[in-house]
Design a protein around this motif. Sequence first.
Motif, PDB file in Angstrom:
ATOM      1  N   ASP A   6      15.877 -71.783  18.880  1.00  0.00           N
ATOM      2  CA  ASP A   6      15.183 -73.204  19.419  1.00  0.00           C
ATOM      3  C   ASP A   6      13.726 -73.394  18.609  1.00  0.00           C
ATOM      4  N   LEU A   7      13.201 -72.378  17.774  1.00  0.00           N
ATOM      5  CA  LEU A   7      12.174 -72.498  16.866  1.00  0.00           C
ATOM      6  C   LEU A   7      12.560 -72.843  15.339  1.00  0.00           C
ATOM      7  N   ASP A   8      13.800 -72.979  15.058  1.00  0.00           N
ATOM      8  CA  ASP A   8      14.133 -73.243  13.843  1.00  0.00           C
ATOM      9  C   ASP A   8      13.711 -74.441  13.305  1.00  0.00           C
ATOM     10  N   GLN A   9      13.853 -75.569  13.908  1.00  0.00           N
ATOM     11  CA  GLN A   9      13.474 -76.901  13.716  1.00  0.00           C
ATOM     12  C   GLN A   9      12.072 -76.916  13.308  1.00  0.00           C
ATOM     13  N   PHE A  10      11.472 -75.934  13.762  1.00  0.00           N
ATOM     14  CA  PHE A  10       9.705 -76.230  13.480  1.00  0.00           C
ATOM     15  C   PHE A  10       9.405 -75.252  12.296  1.00  0.00           C
ATOM     16  N   ARG A  11      10.375 -74.416  11.786  1.00  0.00           N
ATOM     17  CA  ARG A  11      10.019 -73.096  10.909  1.00  0.00           C
ATOM     18  C   ARG A  11       9.642 -73.839   9.578  1.00  0.00           C
ATOM     19  N   SER A  46       8.800 -66.234  28.007  1.00  0.00           N
ATOM     20  CA  SER A  46       9.242 -66.973  26.905  1.00  0.00           C
ATOM     21  C   SER A  46       8.894 -68.292  26.664  1.00  0.00           C
ATOM     22  N   THR A  47       8.023 -68.788  27.276  1.00  0.00           N
ATOM     23  CA  THR A  47       7.930 -70.297  27.102  1.00  0.00           C
ATOM     24  C   THR A  47       6.560 -70.585  26.272  1.00  0.00           C
ATOM     25  N   ILE A  69      -4.511 -69.270  18.576  1.00  0.00           N
ATOM     26  CA  ILE A  69      -4.171 -70.351  19.726  1.00  0.00           C
ATOM     27  C   ILE A  69      -2.870 -70.398  20.486  1.00  0.00           C
ATOM     28  N   THR A  70      -2.720 -70.928  21.669  1.00  0.00           N
ATOM     29  CA  THR A  70      -1.569 -70.982  22.334  1.00  0.00           C
ATOM     30  C   THR A  70      -0.699 -71.857  22.196  1.00  0.00           C
ATOM     31  N   VAL A  71       0.623 -71.818  21.949  1.00  0.00           N
ATOM     32  CA  VAL A  71       1.440 -72.801  21.665  1.00  0.00           C
ATOM     33  C   VAL A  71       2.751 -72.744  22.582  1.00  0.00           C
ATOM     34  N   ARG A  72       3.093 -74.031  23.076  1.00  0.00           N
ATOM     35  CA  ARG A  72       4.121 -74.149  23.814  1.00  0.00           C
ATOM     36  C   ARG A  72       5.175 -75.499  23.463  1.00  0.00           C
ATOM     37  N   PHE A  73       6.395 -75.166  23.943  1.00  0.00           N
ATOM     38  CA  PHE A  73       7.200 -76.587  23.910  1.00  0.00           C
ATOM     39  C   PHE A  73       6.657 -77.801  24.870  1.00  0.00           C
ATOM     40  N   ALA A  74       6.797 -78.776  24.308  1.00  0.00           N
ATOM     41  CA  ALA A  74       6.482 -80.007  24.888  1.00  0.00           C
ATOM     42  C   ALA A  74       7.756 -80.986  24.718  1.00  0.00           C
ATOM     43  N   GLU A  75       8.395 -81.548  25.842  1.00  0.00           N
ATOM     44  CA  GLU A  75       9.245 -82.510  25.788  1.00  0.00           C
ATOM     45  C   GLU A  75       8.685 -84.223  25.934  1.00  0.00           C
ATOM     46  N   TYR A  81       8.686 -80.864  20.967  1.00  0.00           N
ATOM     47  CA  TYR A  81       7.517 -80.724  19.883  1.00  0.00           C
ATOM     48  C   TYR A  81       6.945 -79.166  20.278  1.00  0.00           C
ATOM     49  N   LEU A  82       6.355 -78.490  19.423  1.00  0.00           N
ATOM     50  CA  LEU A  82       5.485 -77.457  19.736  1.00  0.00           C
ATOM     51  C   LEU A  82       4.186 -78.031  19.604  1.00  0.00           C
ATOM     52  N   VAL A  83       3.306 -77.740  20.762  1.00  0.00           N
ATOM     53  CA  VAL A  83       1.866 -78.310  20.952  1.00  0.00           C
ATOM     54  C   VAL A  83       0.990 -77.137  21.249  1.00  0.00           C
ATOM     55  N   ALA A  84      -0.274 -77.217  20.610  1.00  0.00           N
ATOM     56  CA  ALA A  84      -1.183 -76.188  21.037  1.00  0.00           C
ATOM     57  C   ALA A  84      -1.807 -76.544  22.548  1.00  0.00           C
TER      58      ALA A  84
END
Length: 87
Positions: A6-11, A46-47, A69-75, A81-84
């Motif tokens: 689920d992280l692949d699209q952001f790599r 794991s979130t 920084i802390t990063v999490r998924f956001a819908e 998206y991954l957001v800080a």
Amino acid sequence: IRNRVDLDQFRAPGYFDDVSVVLFLKDENHVPEIVWVRLEEMAEDSTTFQGVLLNEPDADFSVHEGDMITVRFAEHQDGRYLVADLG
């Protein structure tokens, strides 16, 4: 973290630990900005993830290159998206 598909699209191509992350503040005067973060740890739930900010943001988000920084998924209506978490 490298096994999380689920992280692949952001790599970043060729850099499996580096992901694109959106910085934003709830203040309407700030335009969201995309930066690169090297993920280092994943929380037990794991979130959320901890990572190092790899580039200096153009705007003042009170975080700087080299900061952890802390990063999490956001819908969002446009997708995921991954957001800080900037507080």
